[in-house]
Every structure is written in C-alpha cells, then in structure tokens.
Design a protein around this motif. Structure first.
Motif, PDB file in Angstrom:
ATOM      1  N   PHE B  22       0.797  -1.229   0.000  1.00  0.00           N
ATOM      2  CA  PHE B  22       0.000   0.000   0.000  1.00  0.00           C
ATOM      3  C   PHE B  22       0.832   1.283   0.000  1.00  0.00           C
ATOM      4  O   PHE B  22       0.291   2.369   0.127  1.00  0.00           O
ATOM      5  N   CYS B  23       2.164   1.169  -0.070  1.00  0.00           N
ATOM      6  CA  CYS B  23       3.011   2.361  -0.139  1.00  0.00           C
ATOM      7  C   CYS B  23       4.250   2.020  -0.950  1.00  0.00           C
ATOM      8  O   CYS B  23       4.468   0.871  -1.297  1.00  0.00           O
ATOM      9  N   VAL B  37      10.450   2.470   5.819  1.00  0.00           N
ATOM     10  CA  VAL B  37       9.163   2.864   6.406  1.00  0.00           C
ATOM     11  C   VAL B  37       8.751   4.266   5.974  1.00  0.00           C
ATOM     12  O   VAL B  37       9.586   5.077   5.568  1.00  0.00           O
ATOM     13  N   CYS B  38       7.448   4.512   6.027  1.00  0.00           N
ATOM     14  CA  CYS B  38       6.887   5.834   5.732  1.00  0.00           C
ATOM     15  C   CYS B  38       5.625   5.983   6.585  1.00  0.00           C
ATOM     16  O   CYS B  38       5.219   5.039   7.258  1.00  0.00           O
ATOM     17  N   PRO B  39       4.986   7.154   6.559  1.00  0.00           N
ATOM     18  CA  PRO B  39       3.796   7.322   7.406  1.00  0.00           C
ATOM     19  C   PRO B  39       2.718   6.267   7.126  1.00  0.00           C
ATOM     20  O   PRO B  39       2.004   5.847   8.041  1.00  0.00           O
ATOM     21  N   CYS B  42       3.620   2.910   8.720  1.00  0.00           N
ATOM     22  CA  CYS B  42       3.743   3.041  10.173  1.00  0.00           C
ATOM     23  C   CYS B  42       2.390   3.329  10.818  1.00  0.00           C
ATOM     24  O   CYS B  42       2.313   3.527  12.029  1.00  0.00           O
ATOM     25  N   MET B  44       0.475   6.042  10.564  1.00  0.00           N
ATOM     26  CA  MET B  44       0.283   7.401  11.091  1.00  0.00           C
ATOM     27  C   MET B  44      -1.139   7.884  10.766  1.00  0.00           C
ATOM     28  O   MET B  44      -1.662   7.550   9.699  1.00  0.00           O
ATOM     29  N   PHE B 143       9.378  -1.822  11.785  1.00  0.00           N
ATOM     30  CA  PHE B 143       8.280  -1.864  10.805  1.00  0.00           C
ATOM     31  C   PHE B 143       8.738  -2.136   9.367  1.00  0.00           C
ATOM     32  O   PHE B 143       7.957  -1.957   8.440  1.00  0.00           O
TER      33      PHE B 143
END
Ligand SMILES: [Zn+2]
Lengths: 93, 478
Positions: B22-23, B37-39, B42, B44, B143
């Motif tokens: 999804f990212c 990792v990214c928001p 993670c 967020m 993560f």
C-alpha cells in the motif's frame, strides 16, 4: 448482544466500560439488532452483493520503490525510541 | 480403533515485488531497522493506502496457476487485533471478496495422485518484527516488514498425512516459483505455513477437535510436528491423557514437542469489516487476459517436452524443471548453440560445480543463457579448450555476457598453428634435458612434468591430445 458478549468485546478492544456505559451500549446494540432483523425480512435473493457504499473504484500504482521519509523524521513524535526501534512496554515474560 | 487425520493448510508466501502493498517503501529483505518505512506503513493518522498493481497481478497469477476462479471485483477488509507489530491495530487483508477462490492442486504421493481443493487465495500485508530486549526490559519494534505484500493460500481440509502435506507444499512452491509469484524460500520465511489438524475415527464424518500450529518454516519440522500432533490427539482420544481443546500451539523443533499458546480466536473475534480506505478493484477483460496469457508452461508440460522433443533423459529434465530460471537459461542457451544435450551437461555438471563452490543450489542458477550457449559454441568449434572454458564460465557467473570477446581478451583462443605449438614444445624440451633423460630411462612422470610446462606456456590454448602427440614426437627426437 448480552453482558457476556459485551465483556468479550471489551477485552478484544481493550476497553473497560463503567456499569452505566455498559447499560447504554447494550441498549444501543439492542436497537441496532432490531433494525437488522427488520432488514432481514426483505427478500434479497436476486440482489447483487454491494461491495462498497460508494460507486467508485480504486486507483492502483506501479510497483516502484520510492523512499519518501527518513527514520529520524518518522520517529520525531515517538514517545520512546531505542537504537532506531520504536520502544514499547515489554510484551512477553 | 483406527483413526484418520484431517489437515488443512494456510500457506503464506511473500510476493515478488519491489515495493510494499500500500506504499512505495522497499519490500526488500533486510536493511537497517525501520529504514523501509513511511507514514503509511507506520500507521500514522491520516495516511491512505494506494494499492500496488503488481500485487494484484501476482495474486491473480497465483490463482490461475492453482486453477482458481478469479473474483473480477475484489475488495480489501480490515482484520482487527491489537499487537504492536501491527501499527494500525488491524491488518488489511481480504475476507469478503478474495482475489481467487475454488482452486484445485494435484499432488502425487506413494499412494498415487490426489486433488487438494483450494478454498481461497487472498492478498494481505505482513506484520512488523518485535525484538524483546532484556537490557531495557522493553519490546522494540521494527516496521520494515510491515505492509510487505503476501498471498495466503487456504486449502480445504483435504490432506491426511505428513507425506501429503510435503507433496502439496512442494507442488505449491514449484508452481508459484515458475510463475515468478514468489521465491518461496522457507528458510528465509518467504513461505510459511499454518497447519490445522484434527483426528477422528476412520470413516466418521464428524470432525475432531482442531488444533493449529503457526508459522512452520521447514518441511522436515512440519513432518515431525504433524507426526507428534497426530500421536498426541490419538493418545488423548484413546487413553484420555488430556482433554483436547481448540487452540493455537507452538511447535518446538528442538524439544520435538508442541506447546499450547492461546485459545484460538474465532473469525468473529477479528471483527472483519470492509476497509473504507481502499476502494474495490475491478479486473477488466484486458487486465485479466494479459495475466492469463503471461502464465508459464506448467513444469510437467515443460518436462515432457524436454524429454520427447529435445531428447533429454527423464532425470536431466526433472533437474531442470526445479526452477523457472533454470529452464529459461537452458532454453536460451539451446537457442544459441542448438544442442540441448550439451547445454544440459554444462548446466548439470559444470555450472553445478561453480554453484557448489558458492554453496548455492541448482535452482539458484542465475546466469545468461545466451552467454552459456555462446560458450558451448566456442568449445564445440574447438576455439577454446575445456580448461579455459571453465575460466570463461566463471566469468559468466560474474556477469560476463560476451564469451567470445572475453576469450580473445584473455588470450584463451586455441591456436591452430601447429608450427607455433611445436616451437614452444621444442623450447620447453630443450630447456629441461633432465626430464627428457628421466623419461627415456622409464620415468613416465617426467613426461607429465614436460606436458604441464608446455600447457602453461600455451596458456591452455591447445587440445591436450594434440599437445601430447606433438610432445612425444619432440621428446623421441631429442
Ligand atoms: Zn511505507
């Protein structure tokens, strides 16, 4: 919905409701269950299953790796970190 | 009383993508903790998932390889559970409309052929990694693996022994590797398996109490775990040694025992509901046809083609169809040199030796088939010696794509100039009268010493038979 199910749900959701809150939640669910029962009286035999409430589809992206954030940026708001890890209370004995 | 075992498997395979489901973060194995990792991955607040198209491609491919029906409208759902390895406190997975359903996989065991029904294949995200740290008395969260794409393949409870389970897993691995869905390396965790098992009196149609063993990642451990569980269940039923309860158990391969972990959640406990953040995916005809037409030949179809059309032995063909990369390399090399038997010999003996040196297995072969084919042409045309061909093969393993230019640069092209060869032999013989004398007085070994010297002078660029003949002539004359 009864007290037993509600207590299991509280455990799963990590909630603890007061007696008063429990009463209002039980009353709320009793109403919803009645609504669902009313709906189940409708013959849906020939109705296609609704997959989503909105009539729009997803967009997809190509499989391309892009680095967008650094670890330090992401961990700025973290209550506790240790050596690049997020740190949480101990989970196992 | 006689008992029968009923086993269903949930197999997770990591999908061969560059980025997460999804990212756009890297889906590669390894890396420093929390480097990929990214928001979004993670969890967020405010983040929104965007579906990676390749994940759907591979989910569909897996479905078609396992004879499933593809759900042309497929949706994602949230599966709730609280644990710090899942930053959103839910896993995004598929419950109501998984990408593929109703499949069939054929397996073969000592008891013959059997079909195993596939209930469904769904796409989902992996969880992160937790490290329990004694030093700080806390748990540390990484993560990097969170949101790495997985396919879960759920079988019907059609399996009845460890042998069948192993045959089924090997079949899945072969098909999914062939279609480049996943590398399915159990030892690296890119294929892992949950075993659901129960035992009942033979002929009974009521299922016994079911236990689940999670995250098994080696075929031998799975075999031992199944044998142990079956014995434990039968003992409980026959002798009342314990009361069987539906639960998740952990297999300890060193102790050779399974241990209770927690009462198994029922599907209701996960409170699945449609993910409002991911809209439905509709697979149109164009998309579907593209995937369908890209499916590889099945391994057994390839194998019989290799035997019947290309004249390989059953054994050699079986070796090749262990991996798609191996087949691709073989087919490319055949196209260049036109000699399937030579190619298979080069792969199974020479390439195998290099792989052994690198502590790799044949299915890990990853060299240019075109370069291998060109090398075989050079050898068959007598342009390079076998000895130097092996050095060229080493270079191909290091990425060399043009064996002919490489051979020329290294001075590996065999000289056809017998005059030049004779000159070198003469200078070697003249410079070592003692060896010549020794040979003439009956020491065979002395000739080998001279032969070695000549070969070194010639840099290996001479047919050993020709060299031996010319050397003998020269020594006789000396
Ligand atoms: Zn990410």
């Amino acid at each position: 919905m009864d007290k037993t199910i509600l207590s299991r749900l509280q455990k799963l959701n990590q909630l603890s409701l007061s007696d008063k809150e429990e009463e209002s939640v039980l009353a709320f669910f009793a109403d919803r269950e009645a609504e669902c029962e009313a709906l189940s009286a409708i013959d849906t035999e020939k109705v296609e299953r609704m997959v989503h409430v909105l009539p729009i589809l997803t967009v997809v992206r190509e499989d391309k790796e892009i680095k967008t954030f650094t670890r330090d940026e992401l961990q700025k708001g973290a209550p506790e970190t240790e050596d690049g890890y997020w740190q949480v209370p101990r989970l196992v004995e | 009383m006689k008992y029968e075992t009923v086993i269903g498997l949930e197999v997770h395979v990591e999908l061969a993508t560059d980025s997460k489901i999804f990212c756009s973060c890297s889906a590669k194995f390894g890396g420093e903790q929390n480097d990929h990792v990214c928001p979004a991955c993670c969890g967020m607040p405010g983040m929104l998932p965007i579906v990676n198209k390749k994940v759907v491609d591979l989910g569909m491919t897996a479905g078609l390889m396992l004879n499933c029906d593809i759900n042309r409208t497929t949706t994602f759902d949230k599966k709730s559970y609280y644990y710090p390895d899942l930053p959103c406190s839910y896993q995004t997975t598929q419950w109501f409309a998984p990408v593929a359903v109703n499949g069939l996989v054929e397996i073969e065991t000592s008891k013959g052929k059997k079909g195993v029904r596939i209930k469904q294949i769904h796409m989902e995200e992996d969880a992160g990694k937790l490290v329990h740290d004694d030093w700080t008395d806390s748990t540390l969260v990484d993560f990097n693996r969170t949101s790495v794409p997985l396919c879960e393949i759920v079988s019907q409870p059609d399996l009845s022994s460890a042998e069948e389970v192993v045959a089924y897993l090997e079949r899945l691995r072969s098909l999914l590797r062939f279609a480049h869905v996943s590398d399915c390396r159990m030892e690296q965790g890119s294929m892992r398996c949950d075993v659901n098992l129960s035992v009942r009196p033979e002929g009974s149609n009521k299922l016994g109490v079911r236990t689940e063993m999670k995250n098994m990642n080696s075929l031998s451990a799975i075999t031992r775990a199944i044998e142990y569980e079956v014995a434990r269940h039968i003992d409980a039923l026959e002798n009342g040694t314990e009361e069987l309860v539906q639960e998740t158990r952990r297999w300890d391969d060193i102790k050779g025992k399974s241990f209770a972990m927690r009462n198994k959640e029922t599907a209701g406990d996960y409170r699945y509901f449609p993910d409002p953040n991911v809209m439905p995916i509709v697979i149109d005809d164009e998309w579907f046809d593209k995937i369908k037409s890209s499916l590889p030949e099945f391994p057994e179809v390839k194998k019989s083609r290799y035997v019947e059309k290309l004249g390989l032995s059953e054994y050699d063909a079986e070796q090749l169809v262990q991996s798609r990369a191996l087949c691709d390399c073989f087919e490319e090399a055949c196209e260049v040199c036109g000699s399937p038997k030579d190619v298979v010999n080069w792969i199974i003996s020479d390439c195998m030796k290099v792989l052994n040196r690198k502590q790799m297995t044949l299915d890990m072969l990853d060299i240019s088939g075109k370069a291998l084919g060109e090398l075989i042409v050079l050898v068959n045309d007598g342009k390079v010696s076998r000895m130097n061909a092996k050095k060229i093969l080493d270079a191909i393993f290091e990425g060399e794509e043009n064996p002919a230019t490489y051979a020329e640069k290294q001075g590996f092209i065999v000289s056809n100039d017998t005059g030049a060869i004779e000159a070198i032999i003469k200078s070697v013989v003249d410079s070592d009268p003692k060896s010549v004398q020794d040979y003439k007085s009956g020491k065979e070994k002395a000739l080998m010493a001279l032969f070695g010297k000549c070969m070194r002078e010639l840099k290996g660029n001479c047919d050993p038979q020709i060299l031996k003949k010319l050397l003998l002539e020269c020594v006789e004359k000396a």
